[in-house]
Design an enzyme around this catalytic site. Structure first.
Site, PDB file in Angstrom:
ATOM      1  N   GLY A  10       0.958  -1.179  -0.076  1.00 57.10           N
ATOM      2  CA  GLY A  10       0.129   0.145   0.024  1.00 57.10           C
ATOM      3  C   GLY A  10       0.914   1.339  -0.071  1.00 57.10           C
ATOM      4  N   GLY A  12      -0.382   4.470   0.451  1.00 52.62           N
ATOM      5  CA  GLY A  12      -1.018   5.569   0.899  1.00 52.62           C
ATOM      6  C   GLY A  12       0.019   6.325   1.923  1.00 52.62           C
ATOM      7  CG  PHE A  13      -1.265   9.864   3.949  1.00 54.46           C
ATOM      8  CD1 PHE A  13      -0.615  10.943   3.835  1.00 54.46           C
ATOM      9  CD2 PHE A  13      -2.762  10.107   3.832  1.00 54.46           C
ATOM     10  CE1 PHE A  13      -1.078  12.237   3.064  1.00 54.46           C
ATOM     11  CE2 PHE A  13      -3.352  11.228   3.279  1.00 54.46           C
ATOM     12  CZ  PHE A  13      -2.397  12.205   2.808  1.00 54.46           C
ATOM     13  CB  VAL A  79      -1.665  -8.140  -1.803  1.00 50.52           C
ATOM     14  CG1 VAL A  79      -1.515  -9.140  -0.509  1.00 50.52           C
ATOM     15  CG2 VAL A  79      -0.056  -7.431  -1.974  1.00 50.52           C
ATOM     16  CD  GLU A 170     -13.523  18.033   3.644  1.00 54.09           C
ATOM     17  OE1 GLU A 170     -12.742  18.558   4.502  1.00 54.09           O
ATOM     18  OE2 GLU A 170     -13.654  17.237   3.044  1.00 54.09           O
ATOM     19  CG  ASP A 299      -7.707   4.857   6.944  1.00 61.45           C
ATOM     20  OD1 ASP A 299      -7.385   5.378   7.906  1.00 61.45           O
ATOM     21  OD2 ASP A 299      -8.371   5.339   6.157  1.00 61.45           O
ATOM     22  CB  ALA A 315      -3.865  12.324   6.794  1.00 59.05           C
TER      23      ALA A 315
END
Lengths: 425, 425
Positions: A10, A12-13, A79, A170, A299, A315
């Site tokens: 992964g 991501g962050f 994966v 948002e 996450d 994040a």
């Protein structure tokens, strides 16, 4: 010393920050695998959906983010299984062995057992989802302009957001602002500013991770923009025609899902304990039980703070976990510490921020609270600072400055899904 | 005087410029219909395909381009038939009457009767096609990195461009530059700079609308970049595995079609004479025979210059034709002239320009010829000046400046086609 094989699942962050800590002269041979070629700055994804930013403003190829490190390889792949006993991961491009495994493949949205709702109410986690939402919102106004049936026109101009977290808030604020400012002059038949934007929240307040007064302010700010906020309401059905909320059916062409979250199923494949949302329970060092060489972060992890409260899927948590695990493996690979020397992960909560619209935002850090223009400027600053890559930062800053002055949204394109010559959609 | 109903089909260079001339106090009620919501600056589309620009840099919503004119309505819809005798156009959103009809719905690429080649060799006319080409080119390098089969690796790193016009030349140059500069450091297994780029041209020179010395220069410039230019070669088959060129089969994963052009079938529906490519034959005033109220302009028109030579399918031709027809209808609607007063359309040929890569371009205007750095700067300047909308212009300029300095391509994203949670592609 032979180099330790570190596999990161992964980009991501969590994954990208772990990789960065392992880059360079670390006695580690690192492979990072992701099924997408880009790292995504998710906190601004809603702006892509709302035609304010382009996908490439908030995404960077993982390869180029890490290409300065000779000891890191980037692999585009998926994966399929993990064998924690044999220390092997199966992917669509073959099997990969590891000494350390970092699983950071995140979460998707959850329809609470109603996956059939997805067709009518997309969620917002990826770029294709953002452009799909953009397409639906813009097409709704186009359809309203084209129809002469009053009821259908009303339905086209009704937008329902399910979920009162930051994403729902948002999006609701952005749709209302787009309708009232950007689109107002564009149509001749309809008045875009009459669009109806409804935010449905099951709990008794929105942005519930913020203190009460800031939730109150956010609700009032949304209402000033013309958004209808429905608290204590639960969605019981979603169809092509609209949304069932309690006893009422809201006819709406566009519904966006910003409610539940479900962990990536790879988590379950690790054999460790998982929580209700499928997140993997980890120890204080973010590794799973009996496998100190397998870490789960971001996450996908069900980690706890010192007081035993679960850490939120944010994040900053993912970034700090990535740094922690990266540093930890680096120290062990250099034989500076052993497993028994591991110190627990500690999350430093710097606070949080959410935006509602132009000069409307909320911010909280410890006991400090802020709302309105200053909070909004704080939000802008934080997101510019954390955005990866100077180019992105620079271009996003310019896009925002431009939109702020002109009220325009530059990326207002409806792009067909099919590329062939005779494609109609 | 009752306002004249003017219907414009197509929001490309021709249609949008005709509309602009009819905007304001013109005694015309104008409707412009397009199946896309945006006007596209096609000359820079190849840069979207090559990850240098974002779609929204070169596209603007038609609505917002024309929203300052109260007498122009924009309609998102598809024209299905035209009845020139009844003065009615059938669309998917109902029938529309007109006093004047301007048909400007352009052309697509033509596979010379081999439509089955499209799957393996997309063309470049729309944004989805540009992003599909981007995806294929970037994925080809990813696949080369992943495979351990040497032959397959070679196939993945072979790119064939069919057609030696400006699009084929620009794409060939851009792929070669991307492989040698941008991607070089990104991969560990393959050396991206070993990519093989082959340009196949059936004629005996490339850029055949330019004078001989400029064609020669362009070929040499491409070869300096490492592109193999094959002249006098004709593609006889395209499959998933590669391209048949004469006796030779070139194994190639990525093939791009930049050869033939075919007019929109709506042209045939007008009942007027059409040429071999399906373009509609028009008179000196760009109207069709027996119907002075029906104009065909842009790539769909087979118009001729004073000497009887056919006008090329270029943006400047379309723009000038749009201006001409717009002004003509405006004058007639104001009863300043009648049909018998129409003066013939005259194309003012300001010259042409094509780019091969960084600081490599060719330019020709009348007897004036230019090549190299100055021509390239001229190309940049012309495209910035003609790009519609200040935002686009400004952002494209910055993107170019950025890429020039850093060799980076900001938009290097591989984006999945499907948006759903479990989508794998």
């Amino acid at each position: 010393m032979t180099a330790k094989k570190v596999l990161i699942v992964g980009g991501g962050f969590a994954g990208i920050n772990a990789a960065k800590k392992l880059g360079g002269d670390s006695n580690c041979a690192v492979t990072i695998i992701d099924r997408r070629n880009h790292h995504l700055f998710q906190p601004l994804l809603y702006q892509v959906a709302m035609a304010g930013l382009d996908p490439s403003d908030i995404a960077s190829p993982i390869r180029s983010m890490l290409n300065r490190y000779d000891n890191i390889s980037t692999l585009l792949g998926e994966v399929q299984w993990v064998d924690v006993d044999r220390h092997v991961v199966g992917t669509d491009v073959g099997e990969l062995e590891y000494d350390y495994l970092i699983v950071a493949c995140g979460a998707t949205h959850d329809y609470f057992g109603h996956d059939e709702w997805e067709d009518f109410a997309p969620g917002l986690k990826t770029i294709p989802q953002a452009t799909e939402i953009r397409r639906r919102v813009l097409m709704a106004f186009e359809s309203a302009e084209r129809t002469s049936d009053f009821e259908e026109q009303q339905r086209c101009m009704t937008f329902v957001l399910v979920g009162g977290g930051p994403t729902g808030v948002e999006l609701a604020g952005a749709i209302a602002e787009m309708a009232r400012n950007t689109l107002k002059r564009d149509f001749k038949t309809i008045d875009a500013s009459h669009a109806k934007v409804i935010l449905v929240q099951s709990g008794d307040r929105i942005l519930k991770q913020f203190p009460d007064p800031l939730s109150e302010y956010s609700k009032a700010a949304l209402e000033t923009l013309g958004v209808e906020v429905r608290l204590g309401n639960r969605v019981t059905n979603i169809t092509a025609d609209g949304v069932q909320v309690g006893d009422e059916f809201i006819a709406a062409r566009t519904v966006i899902w910003a409610a539940g979250v479900k962990a990536n199923p790879i988590g379950k494949g690790l054999g460790a304990e998982t929580d209700r949302a499928g997140r993997v329970v980890v120890g204080p060092d973010l590794s799973i039980a009996d496998h100190p060489e397998v870490f789960v972060i971001g996450d996908l992890a069900a980690a706890k703070d010192k007081s035993g409260n679960p850490l939120p899927g944010l994040a900053p948590v993912a970034i700090q976990q990535g740094h922690y695990v990266g540093k930890l493996i680096r120290a062990e690979a250099a034989a500076k510490i052993t497993v028994s020397d591991r110190r627990p992960f500690h999350y430093l909560d710097k606070g949080q921020v959410a935006t509602i619209g132009r000069r409307r935002a909320v911010m909280q850090s410890g006991r400090f609270q802020l709302k309105g223009t200053l909070a909004w400027l704080g939000w802008l600053l934080i997101h510019i600072v954390y955005l990866n890559g100077f180019r992105n930062r620079f271009f996003v800053f310019l896009s925002w400055a431009w939109s702020y002055v002109t009220f325009a949204r530059g990326a207002r394109l409806i792009v067909a899904k099919q590329w062939k010559n005779n494609a109609t959609e």
